[in-house]
Design a protein around this motif. Structure first.
Motif, PDB file in Angstrom:
ATOM      1  N   VAL A  77      50.853  29.559  51.899  1.00 23.90           N
ATOM      2  CA  VAL A  77      50.196  30.870  52.040  1.00 23.90           C
ATOM      3  C   VAL A  77      48.684  30.681  52.195  1.00 23.90           C
ATOM      4  CG1 VAL A  77      49.567  32.954  50.732  1.00 23.90           C
ATOM      5  CG2 VAL A  77      51.971  32.232  50.888  1.00 23.90           C
ATOM      6  N   GLU A  78      48.128  29.784  51.385  1.00 26.01           N
ATOM      7  CA  GLU A  78      46.682  29.532  51.504  1.00 26.01           C
ATOM      8  C   GLU A  78      46.342  28.943  52.872  1.00 26.01           C
ATOM      9  OE1 GLU A  78      45.747  27.387  47.873  1.00 26.01           O
ATOM     10  OE2 GLU A  78      46.497  29.164  46.816  1.00 26.01           O
ATOM     11  N   ALA A  79      47.199  28.053  53.355  1.00 24.25           N
ATOM     12  CA  ALA A  79      46.985  27.473  54.684  1.00 24.25           C
ATOM     13  C   ALA A  79      47.007  28.574  55.755  1.00 24.25           C
ATOM     14  CB  ALA A  79      48.052  26.417  54.972  1.00 24.25           C
ATOM     15  N   LEU A  80      47.982  29.477  55.665  1.00 18.86           N
ATOM     16  CA  LEU A  80      48.051  30.589  56.627  1.00 18.86           C
ATOM     17  C   LEU A  80      46.786  31.442  56.561  1.00 18.86           C
ATOM     18  CD1 LEU A  80      51.779  31.734  56.160  1.00 18.86           C
ATOM     19  CD2 LEU A  80      50.793  30.716  58.232  1.00 18.86           C
ATOM     20  N   ARG A  81      46.344  31.714  55.347  1.00 10.20           N
ATOM     21  CA  ARG A  81      45.133  32.548  55.193  1.00 10.20           C
ATOM     22  C   ARG A  81      43.913  31.849  55.749  1.00 10.20           C
ATOM     23  NH1 ARG A  81      46.923  34.739  49.429  1.00 10.20           N
ATOM     24  NH2 ARG A  81      48.303  36.364  50.248  1.00 10.20           N
ATOM     25  N   ALA A  82      43.929  30.514  55.717  1.00 12.00           N
ATOM     26  CA  ALA A  82      42.792  29.737  56.253  1.00 12.00           C
ATOM     27  C   ALA A  82      42.916  29.521  57.764  1.00 12.00           C
ATOM     28  CB  ALA A  82      42.706  28.398  55.529  1.00 12.00           C
ATOM     29  N   GLY A  83      43.939  30.143  58.381  1.00 15.27           N
ATOM     30  CA  GLY A  83      44.074  30.033  59.838  1.00 15.27           C
ATOM     31  C   GLY A  83      44.843  28.797  60.292  1.00 15.27           C
ATOM     32  N   GLU A  84      45.530  28.130  59.337  1.00 11.97           N
ATOM     33  CA  GLU A  84      46.317  26.944  59.698  1.00 11.97           C
ATOM     34  C   GLU A  84      47.736  27.356  60.078  1.00 11.97           C
ATOM     35  OE1 GLU A  84      45.055  23.797  59.576  1.00 11.97           O
ATOM     36  OE2 GLU A  84      43.146  24.752  59.041  1.00 11.97           O
TER      37      GLU A  84
END
Ligand code: AMP
Ligand code: MG
Length: 347
Positions: free
Chosen positions: A15-22
């Motif tokens: 989820v953090e990766a998605l939020r960071a645009g990954e």
């Protein structure tokens, strides 16, 4: 069979990766998806870059529950609502008029958006924890075989995709049924595991195939879902003969059949995928990947039976077949039709 286990911690990191645009690859019941935050056009562009996918091919937006539909869709026809009620969460994608905020990068510049509520516990957990839409095509290089296991995603992208959630083998194994629900009525754009009769029972007016006067649907380009080795679909009774034509010259042949081989042959790799359409579909892409590694000259696929239960498999096989070989095969058909007559031939 190893069942992947995804821990809460991994979901949180994804989820953090998605939020960071990954990008995050994740399992669904159909195939593995390569996901990006659907509200972040730069992140979605990464999907296109890494897949080598043309920017005109729209991607499907995944949400965890229909309550978030209005963020993405401005109009659900009565048929769309019925289909959503009947099949979500599940292997069904609906194409509807897009909401104003949906970015062009997702829709390929069209006024429509494709949306799905997947029914896989890991996809559900990810979407739920993320709290937004995840844009995701299948997690494979453009035109290649879709992944149905986490290791297939790693084979496709190696270190280029850092986040791969492992949810084990996909249960359906073929991409979702896509239905467009627009002014020209409900239409099946891509067959999937839900049969036409099941769809018709919910929406009697549904039609098979895109509107002939509407623009072409990307992803329905004829060459798709292809191994590197050329694929040729062959009528059952011709399978051994065609195979022997190659192996007589000591050329290796890979075969995807629905029965065991008649005789042993050192130049063949033979997979008996069985006669159950659901099992055949579930294993299809993994089988094609295995056969692709056999260093064979050609992959021969035994033609699957008629009937709607095989529609989705037949569709994917047709698209995975290589154009050059179809030409040879057409001549071949002409030869055996001349030999045996259109209906008959030895059994
Ligand atoms: P995949 O290539 O496996 O990601 O499947 C996505 C497919 O969904 C696309 O290639 C299209 O066929 C279809 N699709 C996505 N968005 C739309 C749309 N707005 N209109 C029609 N088809 C769409
Ligand atoms: Mg795909």
């Amino acid at each position: 069979m190893a069942i992947g286990r995804v821990l809460q911690q991994e979901i949180q990191e994804a989820v953090e990766a998605l939020r960071a645009g990954e990008l995050v690859a994740f399992p669904t019941e159909t195939v593995y998806g390569l996901g990006a935050n659907a509200n972040n056009p730069d992140a979605v562009r990464k999907i296109f870059r890494i897949k080598g996918r043309p920017s005109t091919h729209p991607v499907i937006v995944h949400i965890d529950h229909p309550r978030y539909l209005q963020r993405w869709v401005r109009e659900m026809t009565p048929e769309a609502k019925k289909l959503a009620d009947a099949f979500w969460p599940g292997p069904l994608t609906l194409v509807a008029k897009r909401a104003p905020a949906v970015n062009d990068v997702i829709t390929g510049g069209q006024d429509t958006v494709a949306i799905r509520v997947p029914n896989h516990p890991v996809a559900q957990q990810l979407l739920n924890a993320f709290g937004g839409g995840i844009a995701a095509p299948s997690a494979n290089r453009y035109g290649h075989v879709s992944p149905t296991r986490a290791e297939h995603v790693r084979e496709e992208f190696g270190d280029e995709v850092k986040w791969v959630l492992d949810g084990g083998d996909c249960k359906v194994g073929l991409e979702s049924t896509i239905i467009s629900c627009l002014a020209d009525g409900p239409r099946v754009l891509r067959p999937g595991s839900i049969s036409f009769s099941q769809l018709k029972a919910v929406v009697p007016t549904i039609q098979m195939g895109p509107n002939p006067s509407a623009p072409r649907v990307p992803g329905s380009t004829s060459r798709h879902y292809s191994p590197t080795t050329p694929v040729n679909v062959v009528p059952s009774r011709r399978l051994e003969t065609v195979m022997n034509e190659f192996t007589a010259n000591h050329e290796k042949v890979a075969v995807l059949a629905q029965r065991p081989p008649g005789t042993a042959n050192p130049f063949m790799t033979w997979i008996n995928a069985g006669i159950r359409p659901d099992v055949y579909a579930r294993n299809l892409y993994a089988n094609l990947r295995t056969l692709d590694k056999a260093s064979a000259k050609i992959i021969l696929v035994e033609e699957v039976p008629e009937g709607e239960k095989w529609d989705a498999v037949r569709d994917r096989l047709r698209r995975s077949a290589s154009a050059e070989n179809i030409v040879t095969y057409d001549q071949d058909i002409a030869a055996w039709v001349a030999d045996f007559g259109e209906e008959g031939g030895p059994t």
